[in-house]
Design an enzyme around this catalytic site. Structure first.
Site, PDB file in Angstrom:
ATOM      1  N   SER A   1       0.836  -1.211   0.000  1.00 25.49           N
ATOM      2  CA  SER A   1       0.000   0.000   0.000  1.00 25.49           C
ATOM      3  C   SER A   1       0.869   1.259   0.000  1.00 25.49           C
ATOM      4  O   SER A   1       0.608   2.212  -0.740  1.00 25.49           O
ATOM      5  CB  SER A   1      -0.887   0.013   1.250  1.00 25.49           C
ATOM      6  OG  SER A   1      -1.801  -1.051   1.206  1.00 25.49           O
TER       7      SER A   1
ATOM      8  N   ASP B   1      -6.970  -8.366   4.266  1.00 21.27           N
ATOM      9  CA  ASP B   1      -6.204  -9.219   3.341  1.00 21.27           C
ATOM     10  C   ASP B   1      -5.695 -10.493   4.008  1.00 21.27           C
ATOM     11  O   ASP B   1      -5.104 -11.351   3.349  1.00 21.27           O
ATOM     12  CB  ASP B   1      -5.008  -8.438   2.781  1.00 21.27           C
ATOM     13  CG  ASP B   1      -5.454  -7.357   1.801  1.00 21.27           C
ATOM     14  OD1 ASP B   1      -6.547  -7.487   1.223  1.00 21.27           O
ATOM     15  OD2 ASP B   1      -4.705  -6.380   1.625  1.00 21.27           O
TER      16      ASP B   1
HETATM   17  C1  S3P Z   1      -5.559  -1.417  -0.071  1.00 19.48           C
HETATM   18  C2  S3P Z   1      -6.818  -1.477   0.445  1.00 19.48           C
HETATM   19  C3  S3P Z   1      -7.564  -2.733   0.621  1.00 19.48           C
HETATM   20  C4  S3P Z   1      -6.677  -3.959   0.503  1.00 19.48           C
HETATM   21  C5  S3P Z   1      -5.705  -3.852  -0.628  1.00 19.48           C
HETATM   22  C6  S3P Z   1      -4.819  -2.632  -0.457  1.00 19.48           C
HETATM   23  C7  S3P Z   1      -4.911  -0.103  -0.219  1.00 19.48           C
HETATM   24  O1  S3P Z   1      -8.567  -2.802  -0.375  1.00 19.48           O
HETATM   25  O2  S3P Z   1      -7.461  -5.110   0.349  1.00 19.48           O
HETATM   26  O3  S3P Z   1      -4.880  -4.992  -0.712  1.00 19.48           O
HETATM   27  O4  S3P Z   1      -3.680  -0.043  -0.422  1.00 19.48           O
HETATM   28  O5  S3P Z   1      -5.609   0.918  -0.119  1.00 19.48           O
HETATM   29  P1  S3P Z   1     -10.017  -2.101  -0.152  1.00 19.48           P
HETATM   30  O6  S3P Z   1      -9.781  -0.668  -0.032  1.00 19.48           O
HETATM   31  O7  S3P Z   1     -10.820  -2.443  -1.372  1.00 19.48           O
HETATM   32  O8  S3P Z   1     -10.563  -2.743   1.086  1.00 19.48           O
END
Ligand code: S3P
Length: 448
Positions: free
Chosen positions: A29, A327
């Site tokens: 992220s 996740d």
């Molecule tokens: C993420 C947000 C999550 C996560 C993804 C990374 C991010 O998704 O599942 O692997 O970096 O903002 P969602 O925002 O759809 O929950």
């Protein structure tokens, strides 16, 4: 497998104790956001510890297509020469975000308030995922979009030439949606306000503040209210990307279920919006300790030590914790199969719209490995069989999902009989060194 590749079957055989240190890669992220915010600032952003997984490399390529200059030194240091807020050029090619929902949704956000038309596509997994959750709020700024039915990629987004700021209550717990709106708000005049009812990972807010944006967060009866002042000049930063707690989850969970294991996973951020899995494992009775707990860059960081745990019991995972471990449910379900009693996971319908329907993928695979799983639209339950009792012996589908592949390879390490994943290729999207790192600890993984 990439969008154009061929499947790479991998087998994980029951193995002896896992021992040693696991240095997992940079946070996915934060890596995406480093490149995007670097591209939207003025000057040279220097990034070390960047995750060099395919998802992030696709975002780097996209930022280059919008005009940022991005280079990598041989030692893995990245340099991003940004074009400033409002400085994007219209790409002359389709933006292919590969497997990455984070990549495509954040990039849609950051171009939606610029006067340009951009076409996005992805691999077979990404092209099935819902984009309306992002294009709906972007329309409030004045952006338009046309995609396939159901709001799917490939899709063209026409950015607003004269954007207006918005006030938006995010209807689903999603950091990607929140972040897309905030990134769009950067190039809109005035104040953009985003309200989330449930706190999700807050890297965008923290990093925007670090890059010099005027941003405030207050808790209100409606939820967590974030206010961003548009059209700032973001200034380039030097970023050290912390290691990814979502990747740490795999060696940690493997150590808990493989007899005799003792694994140290150093330097893992315990930002409360990300650390839900570790709390849950400790609630289950796992021998998981936080060593050398300290603060780095304003965030709690620790070295995680995970030891083989024979006393884990199934629990009801608090639904309020879901966003902070969204996740990690796939690999948690593998640990749950080794616990005693039932693990109940509720309030998790977002799992159905990830890289694949993760409840369905894990339920199918675990059942093939001899585990009892019940499921509903937004919940699932795993019947624990006790330590080392999972039969295994199956070949499971991973549906182009890196976390499904890694979860079943972890499962194979502690099952009675080897488990094969029909495609280990997607692991490269988030954890390209997974195979070598786990083998160094003592796992027995082979390309089948
Ligand atoms: C993420 C947000 C999550 C996560 C993804 C990374 C991010 O998704 O599942 O692997 O970096 O903002 P969602 O925002 O759809 O929950």
């Amino acid at each position: 497998m990439s969008a154009h590749g061929t499947p790479i079957p991998m087998t994980s055989r029951p193995c002896g104790p896992l021992n040693g240190e696991a240095h997992v890669p940079g946070d996915k992220s934060i890596s995406h956001r480093s490149l995007i915010l670097g591209a939207m600032s003025v000057g040279e952003t220097i990034v070390t510890g960047l995750l060099e997984g395919q998802d992030v490399l696709d975002t780097a390529k996209a930022m280059q297509a919008f005009g940022a200059d991005i280079t990598r030194d041989e030692d893995g240091t990245w340099h991003v020469y940004g074009v400033g807020v409002g400085g994007f050029a219209e790409p002359d090619q389709v933006i292919d975000c590969g497997n990455s929902g984070t990549g495509v949704r954040l990039i849609m956000g950051c171009m939606a308030t610029s006067d340009m038309a951009v076409t996005f596509t992805g691999d077979a997994s990404l092209n099935k995922r819902p984009m309306a959750r992002v294009t709906d709020p972007l329309a409030l700024f004045g952006a338009q979009s046309v995609g396939r039915s159901g709001g799917r990629l490939p899709m063209t987004v026409v950015g607003a030439a004269d954007p207006v700021p918005v006030r938006y209550v995010v209807p689903v717990p999603s950091a990607q949606v929140k972040s897309a709106v905030l990134l769009a708000g950067l190039n809109a005049p005035g104040q953009t306000v985003v309200i989330e009812k449930e706190a999700t990972r807050d890297h965008t807010e923290r990093m925007l503040a670090g890059f010099g944006a005027e941003i405030s967060v207050v808790d209100t009866p409606e939820g967590r209210e974030i206010t961003l002042t548009g059209q700032p000049e973001l200034s380039a930063q030097t970023i050290v990307v912390p290691r990814d707690p979502s990747s740490a989850a795999f060696p940690v969970c493997a150590a808990l279920i493989v007899p005799g294991s003792d694994v140290l996973v150093p330097n893992i951020g315990l930002n409360p919006t990300r650390a839900g899995l570790f709390e849950t494992l400790r609630d289950m009775g796992a021998d998981l300790t936080y060593e050398n707990l300290r603060e780095e860059g304003g965030e709690p960081v620790a070295d995680l030590r995970a030891r083989y745990s024979t006393n884990m019991r199934g629990i009801e995972v608090p639904p309020a914790r879901a966003a902070s471990m969204i996740d990690e449910y796939p690999v948690l379900s593998v640990v749950a199969a080794h616990a005693t009693g039932r693990t109940v996971m509720r309030g998790v319908k977002e799992l159905r719209v990830k890289e694949c329907d993760r409840i369905d993928a894990m339920a199918k695979g675990l059942r093939a490995c001899g585990v009892t799983v019940d499921e509903g639209p937004d919940w699932w339950e795993v019947e624990g069989m006790g330590p080392g009792a999972m039969p295994g012996g199956a070949t499971v589908e991973v549906f182009l999902d890196h976390r499904i592949a890694m979860s079943f390879l972890v499962a194979g390490m502690a099952a009675k009989t080897a488990i094969t994943v029909e495609d280990g290729g997607p692991i490269a999207t988030s954890f390209p060194i997974f195979e070598g790192l786990m083998a160094d600890l003592g796992a027995d993984l082979v390309k089948a």
